[in-house]
Design an enzyme around this catalytic site. Structure first.
Site, PDB file in Angstrom:
ATOM      1  N   CYS A  51       0.864  -1.173   0.000  1.00 15.02           N
ATOM      2  CA  CYS A  51       0.000   0.000   0.000  1.00 15.02           C
ATOM      3  C   CYS A  51       0.906   1.229   0.000  1.00 15.02           C
ATOM      4  O   CYS A  51       1.806   1.338   0.839  1.00 15.02           O
ATOM      5  CB  CYS A  51      -0.903  -0.003   1.222  1.00 15.02           C
ATOM      6  SG  CYS A  51      -1.857   1.528   1.406  1.00 15.02           S
ATOM      7  N   ASP A  58      -0.278  -5.870   0.260  1.00 13.84           N
ATOM      8  CA  ASP A  58      -1.525  -6.167  -0.439  1.00 13.84           C
ATOM      9  C   ASP A  58      -1.303  -7.439  -1.245  1.00 13.84           C
ATOM     10  O   ASP A  58      -0.216  -7.659  -1.780  1.00 13.84           O
ATOM     11  CB  ASP A  58      -1.918  -5.021  -1.370  1.00 13.84           C
ATOM     12  CG  ASP A  58      -2.404  -3.797  -0.622  1.00 13.84           C
ATOM     13  OD1 ASP A  58      -3.129  -3.960   0.374  1.00 13.84           O
ATOM     14  OD2 ASP A  58      -2.065  -2.673  -1.037  1.00 13.84           O
TER      15      ASP A  58
END
Length: 153
Positions: A51, A58
């Site tokens: 992120c 992620d």
């Protein structure tokens, strides 16, 4: 088709993971079936990036479908390229579309699509889809096989 030198490939040699997607080298090889319309699929069920705001990891399941013309992507270079996102901060949409565009630019296929099925963070999954245009009419196009996120359901 331009000339091809197999000795220039990363395949068959020691390779380190590129630090960034921009640094990663994608290799292409001649398509021995260039006169045939067909679909090739790469599935990366453990794609990771960071992120750009929080630095938290992620995770996504990427499915890349393409109908090659003169070139195929060499799979080791694709694996190294996708792995280079592991320490790269970008939003889901940016990662998915960047992968699709880079492959389309390199390969100049008849058609390419990418589905990025991102696992939820903050309770919201984000699925991102990009393609180069309409698929060729005679191309068999199977479903990408990744169900929509349903949670507990």
């Amino acid at each position: 088709m331009t000339s091809f030198d197999p000795s220039s490939l990363q395949l068959g040699s020691d390779s380190k993971i590129p630090a960034t997607p921009e640094e990663a080298r994608l290799d292409r090889v001649p398509n021995p079936q260039a006169d045939t319309l067909y679909l090739a699929r790469f599935t990366c069920p453990e794609f990771t990036s960071l992120c750009p705001v929080t630095g938290q990891p992620d995770f996504a399941h990427l499915v890349i479908d393409y109908a090659p013309k003169d070139w195929l992507v060499e799979s080791k270079s694709l694996k190294l390229y996708l792995t280079s996102f592991r320490n790269h901060g970008a939003f889901h949409e940016d990662c998915t579309v960047a992968v699709g565009r880079r492959l389309a630019d390199l390969l100049e296929p008849h058609w390419l699509r990418i589905g990025g099925y991102w696992y939820p963070r903050g309770g919201i999954p984000i699925d991102v889809f990009w393609q180069t245009g309409k698929p060729p009419e005679a191309l068999w196009l199977p479903d990408q096989g990744v169900p929509s996120y349903r949670g507990r359901g």
